[in-house]
Design a protein around this motif. Structure first.
Motif, PDB file in Angstrom:
ATOM      1  N   PHE A  98      -9.952  -0.205  -2.551  1.00 11.94           N
ATOM      2  CA  PHE A  98      -9.518  -1.126  -1.507  1.00 11.94           C
ATOM      3  C   PHE A  98      -8.931  -0.327  -0.353  1.00 11.94           C
ATOM      4  CE2 PHE A  98      -6.332  -0.893  -4.878  1.00 11.94           C
ATOM      5  CZ  PHE A  98      -5.176  -0.497  -4.217  1.00 11.94           C
ATOM      6  N   THR A  99      -8.896  -0.948   0.826  1.00 11.43           N
ATOM      7  CA  THR A  99      -8.394  -0.308   2.041  1.00 11.43           C
ATOM      8  C   THR A  99      -7.651  -1.327   2.883  1.00 11.43           C
ATOM      9  OG1 THR A  99     -10.133   1.381   2.152  1.00 11.43           O
ATOM     10  CG2 THR A  99      -9.055   0.814   4.213  1.00 11.43           C
ATOM     11  N   ILE A 100      -6.566  -0.885   3.497  1.00  8.91           N
ATOM     12  CA  ILE A 100      -5.857  -1.693   4.481  1.00  8.91           C
ATOM     13  C   ILE A 100      -5.784  -0.893   5.774  1.00  8.91           C
ATOM     14  CG2 ILE A 100      -3.536  -0.890   3.849  1.00  8.91           C
ATOM     15  CD1 ILE A 100      -2.625  -3.838   4.275  1.00  8.91           C
ATOM     16  N   VAL A 101      -6.037  -1.539   6.913  1.00  9.32           N
ATOM     17  CA  VAL A 101      -6.001  -0.834   8.194  1.00  9.32           C
ATOM     18  C   VAL A 101      -5.558  -1.804   9.282  1.00  9.32           C
ATOM     19  CG1 VAL A 101      -8.466  -1.286   8.630  1.00  9.32           C
ATOM     20  CG2 VAL A 101      -7.320   0.607   9.807  1.00  9.32           C
ATOM     21  N   ALA A 102      -4.670  -1.330  10.153  1.00  5.14           N
ATOM     22  CA  ALA A 102      -4.171  -2.137  11.263  1.00  5.14           C
ATOM     23  C   ALA A 102      -4.839  -1.696  12.552  1.00  5.14           C
ATOM     24  CB  ALA A 102      -2.656  -1.993  11.380  1.00  5.14           C
ATOM     25  N   ASP A 103      -5.232  -2.662  13.391  1.00  8.15           N
ATOM     26  CA  ASP A 103      -5.766  -2.297  14.700  1.00  8.15           C
ATOM     27  C   ASP A 103      -4.640  -2.359  15.733  1.00  8.15           C
ATOM     28  OD1 ASP A 103      -5.453  -4.969  15.558  1.00  8.15           O
ATOM     29  OD2 ASP A 103      -7.502  -5.506  15.035  1.00  8.15           O
ATOM     30  N   ASN A 104      -4.977  -2.217  17.004  1.00  7.06           N
ATOM     31  CA  ASN A 104      -3.929  -2.138  18.036  1.00  7.06           C
ATOM     32  C   ASN A 104      -3.658  -3.467  18.720  1.00  7.06           C
ATOM     33  OD1 ASN A 104      -6.134  -2.435  19.711  1.00  7.06           O
ATOM     34  ND2 ASN A 104      -6.103  -0.319  20.458  1.00  7.06           N
ATOM     35  N   SER A 105      -4.090  -4.573  18.080  1.00  7.49           N
ATOM     36  CA  SER A 105      -3.835  -5.883  18.677  1.00  7.49           C
ATOM     37  C   SER A 105      -3.084  -6.816  17.740  1.00  7.49           C
ATOM     38  CB  SER A 105      -5.159  -6.530  19.097  1.00  7.49           C
ATOM     39  OG  SER A 105      -5.982  -6.748  17.969  1.00  7.49           O
ATOM     40  N   ILE A 111      -9.981  -4.834   2.665  1.00  9.84           N
ATOM     41  CA  ILE A 111     -11.155  -5.064   1.825  1.00  9.84           C
ATOM     42  C   ILE A 111     -10.840  -4.624   0.401  1.00  9.84           C
ATOM     43  CG2 ILE A 111     -12.905  -4.903   3.641  1.00  9.84           C
ATOM     44  CD1 ILE A 111     -13.455  -2.016   2.639  1.00  9.84           C
ATOM     45  N   ASN A 112     -11.510  -5.252  -0.561  1.00 12.61           N
ATOM     46  CA  ASN A 112     -11.302  -4.939  -1.965  1.00 12.61           C
ATOM     47  C   ASN A 112     -12.623  -5.109  -2.710  1.00 12.61           C
ATOM     48  OD1 ASN A 112     -10.116  -4.384  -4.453  1.00 12.61           O
ATOM     49  ND2 ASN A 112      -9.490  -6.517  -4.775  1.00 12.61           N
ATOM     50  N   ARG A 113     -13.051  -4.062  -3.401  1.00 10.44           N
ATOM     51  CA  ARG A 113     -14.246  -4.160  -4.246  1.00 10.44           C
ATOM     52  C   ARG A 113     -13.824  -4.625  -5.634  1.00 10.44           C
ATOM     53  NH1 ARG A 113     -16.968  -1.333  -8.230  1.00 10.44           N
ATOM     54  NH2 ARG A 113     -19.249  -1.290  -8.089  1.00 10.44           N
ATOM     55  N   HIS A 114     -14.398  -5.742  -6.065  1.00  9.31           N
ATOM     56  CA  HIS A 114     -14.096  -6.262  -7.388  1.00  9.31           C
ATOM     57  C   HIS A 114     -14.917  -5.521  -8.439  1.00  9.31           C
ATOM     58  CE1 HIS A 114     -12.238 -10.375  -6.080  1.00  9.31           C
ATOM     59  NE2 HIS A 114     -11.700  -9.332  -5.469  1.00  9.31           N
ATOM     60  N   THR A 115     -14.581  -5.746  -9.697  1.00 14.44           N
ATOM     61  CA  THR A 115     -15.248  -5.019 -10.773  1.00 14.44           C
ATOM     62  C   THR A 115     -16.728  -5.371 -10.893  1.00 14.44           C
ATOM     63  OG1 THR A 115     -14.412  -6.719 -12.297  1.00 14.44           O
ATOM     64  CG2 THR A 115     -13.168  -4.656 -12.132  1.00 14.44           C
ATOM     65  N   ASP A 116     -17.143  -6.506 -10.377  1.00 18.57           N
ATOM     66  CA  ASP A 116     -18.570  -6.859 -10.393  1.00 18.57           C
ATOM     67  C   ASP A 116     -19.317  -6.282  -9.198  1.00 18.57           C
ATOM     68  OD1 ASP A 116     -17.584  -8.392  -8.335  1.00 18.57           O
ATOM     69  OD2 ASP A 116     -18.204 -10.336  -9.173  1.00 18.57           O
ATOM     70  N   GLY A 117     -18.643  -5.506  -8.358  1.00 16.43           N
ATOM     71  CA  GLY A 117     -19.275  -4.876  -7.205  1.00 16.43           C
ATOM     72  C   GLY A 117     -19.200  -5.672  -5.928  1.00 16.43           C
ATOM     73  N   ALA A 118     -18.762  -6.925  -5.983  1.00 17.26           N
ATOM     74  CA  ALA A 118     -18.673  -7.747  -4.775  1.00 17.26           C
ATOM     75  C   ALA A 118     -17.517  -7.261  -3.894  1.00 17.26           C
ATOM     76  CB  ALA A 118     -18.482  -9.205  -5.141  1.00 17.26           C
ATOM     77  N   LEU A 119     -17.718  -7.387  -2.582  1.00 11.79           N
ATOM     78  CA  LEU A 119     -16.717  -6.934  -1.618  1.00 11.79           C
ATOM     79  C   LEU A 119     -16.083  -8.136  -0.942  1.00 11.79           C
ATOM     80  CD1 LEU A 119     -15.466  -4.401  -0.280  1.00 11.79           C
ATOM     81  CD2 LEU A 119     -17.183  -4.636   1.520  1.00 11.79           C
ATOM     82  N   TYR A 120     -14.753  -8.149  -0.914  1.00 15.16           N
ATOM     83  CA  TYR A 120     -14.009  -9.250  -0.329  1.00 15.16           C
ATOM     84  C   TYR A 120     -13.126  -8.727   0.804  1.00 15.16           C
ATOM     85  CZ  TYR A 120     -15.638 -12.113  -4.164  1.00 15.16           C
ATOM     86  OH  TYR A 120     -16.450 -12.796  -5.032  1.00 15.16           O
ATOM     87  N   TYR A 121     -12.900  -9.632   1.771  1.00 14.89           N
ATOM     88  CA  TYR A 121     -12.195  -9.262   2.997  1.00 14.89           C
ATOM     89  C   TYR A 121     -11.080 -10.272   3.266  1.00 14.89           C
ATOM     90  CZ  TYR A 121     -11.347  -9.000   8.076  1.00 14.89           C
ATOM     91  OH  TYR A 121     -10.771  -8.918   9.319  1.00 14.89           O
ATOM     92  N   ARG A 122      -9.968  -9.759   3.798  1.00  9.19           N
ATOM     93  CA  ARG A 122      -8.863 -10.620   4.180  1.00  9.19           C
ATOM     94  C   ARG A 122      -8.197 -10.024   5.412  1.00  9.19           C
ATOM     95  NH1 ARG A 122      -4.175 -13.057   0.068  1.00  9.19           N
ATOM     96  NH2 ARG A 122      -3.680 -14.868   1.399  1.00  9.19           N
TER      97      ARG A 122
END
Length: 455
Positions: A98-105, A111-122
């Protein structure tokens, strides 16, 4: 990069001396951020740490009260002074990707990859105070990477598992801050993507490094986009030594790109580009692998590494990555394994570092802040460099006497990064210096000034 990696006329070869001395005076007292009965793990793949202005964001894996793995979030709104209670970002985290990143606005992306390989975004649109619901981004991913540059550009880069012998590498892009996403675009197709890593700069460039090849015979390759991912150049070989693997790639705000890599059974290694990835130089053999690099607002890179699994080390580069200063230990001397150090810089600039440590029997999160990023309190010469606004040397090349056109003294470094002289405004006798290339550094301008010494 065919083998044009080291084609520039000046190749700087040096060694970072990773000494375990005390930390620079600017590093404040270390804080333990978690104290759970379980393990609070930063991601195995991805980045669980991001900083923008006064906001500091951490994503990590732990168990909830019911014993279920989750991804949790910590936030500081005062540059690491105080921290929020943990907040659940996603309900599944056993993949540790998983990764967390802040932009400048004010947006924060996750994002987080689940154990079944699916990628989710928040995402959050208010610097992490509130979070929108989790959304599905892809059915199957392997090693997802999340990047952002500018106020609205967000990128998810990931290879898809090969159906035969080749794996396609895709980029999924949002140009409206994560509100919607374009269809995946093919970047390239290779055999595999070992050590896949990526970086974005403020000049519309995206940089990707990876290794592939037979076991024990892999090499490091590089590919870039110069238009925010719309089109991509060809794959080029950066490291031709068999058994090499990429460990990380980073970029500053202009044209400097930094690459950390390993070579099987040999010292750890590093090189950089000063022209946005067109060519590579600054080859160095390091006793430790650079784990992460942050670039402060004056374009000074700062690196963190782990030595012998139990010391977190920090090193700045006053030559924008061409050479590196000696390191300082920023962790305590308490026994126990430490790992996964990450470093970020805010605009002040302060440095923020976080890592995992097993000093209490369980893996916890540790944080430390530096208000003096290049150790000015320990090094008066760097303080003088920080005030310097313009450096000009004449004649250049020089034989006996060089004139420093500047309002204050500057330090002169050799190719290994060692300080060899202090030049003062006006005439300076350099007749005793050996023939070769030297660098006078102005921290204010962020540019080393090369001086060539003749016989």
């Amino acid at each position: 990069m065919i083998s044009s990696c080291y084609r520039r006329s000046l190749v700087v070869i040096s060694v970072i001396v990773f000494i375990s001395g005390t930390a620079f005076a600017g590093w404040q007292t270390m804080k333990q951020l978690t104290a759970t009965p379980n393990n609070s793990n930063l991601p195995d793949h991805g980045n669980g740490f991001s900083v923008h202005n006064e906001y500091v964001h951490i994503a990590y894996s732990d168990k909830d009260d019911g014993g279920n793995y989750k991804v949790f979030y910590l936030r500081s709104t005062d540059r690491g002074g105080t921290w929020s209670q943990r907040f659940e970002l996603d309900e599944r985290s056993q993949a540790y990707m998983f990764t967390i990143v802040a932009d400048n606005s004010g947006n924060v992306h996750f994002i987080n990859r689940h154990t079944d390989g699916a990628l989710y975004y928040r995402r959050s649109t208010d610097n992490g105070a509130n979070w929108l619901p989790v959304t599905h981004l892809a059915d199957h991913t392997e090693n997802p990477i999340l990047l952002t540059n500018g106020a609205k550009n967000v990128y998810a880069i990931d290879p898809i598992a090969p159906s035969v012998d080749a794996a396609p590498l895709y980029i999924t892009r949002s140009t409206n801050g994560g509100e919607s996403w374009e269809a995946p675009m093919l970047i390239t197709t290779q055999e595999s993507y070992i050590g896949l890593c990526a970086a974005a700069d403020d000049q519309n460039r995206l940089h990707i490094a990876f290794a592939y090849g037979p076991q024990g015979n892999s090499k490091v390759y590089y590919i870039r986009s110069t238009d925010n991912g719309s089109t991509w150049g060809g794959v080029s070989e950066v490291v031709s030594t068999a058994g090499s693997g990429s460990r990380g790639i980073w970029a500053d705000r202009t044209d400097h790109v930094f690459l950390s890599f390993t070579i099987y059974t040999k010292p750890q290694n590093y090189c950089c580009s000063t022209d946005g990835g067109s060519s590579w130089e600054g080859l160095q053999s390091l006793p430790c692998v650079i784990r992460d690099i942050a670039v402060s607002s004056n374009n000074t890179p700062h690196a963190v590494a782990v030595q012998e699994d139990n010391r977190i080390l920090y090193a700045p580069s006053v030559t924008r990555g061409l050479t590196w200063n000696d390191t300082a230990r920023i962790s305590t001397l308490d026994p126990g394994v430490r790992s996964k150090p990450l470093i970020e810089a805010d605009e002040v600039p302060n440095l923020h570092a976080v890592w995992n440590g097993r000093q209490t029997g369980k893996v916890q999160l540790y944080y430390r802040k530096c208000t003096d990023p290049i150790g000015i309190e320990d090094n008066p010469m760097l303080s003088m460099l920080g005030r310097e606004r313009k450096v000009k040397l004449s004649p250049n090349p020089v034989d006996v006497t060089v004139n420093l056109h500047s309002s204050s003294p500057v330090a002169l470094f050799d190719k290994s990064g060692a300080k060899v002289a202090v030049l003062r405004p006006g005439k300076n006798d350099v007749s005793l210096l050996r023939t070769g290339v030297y660098f006078a550094w102005s921290e204010y301008t962020g540019q080393p000034v090369k001086l060539v010494k003749l016989q």
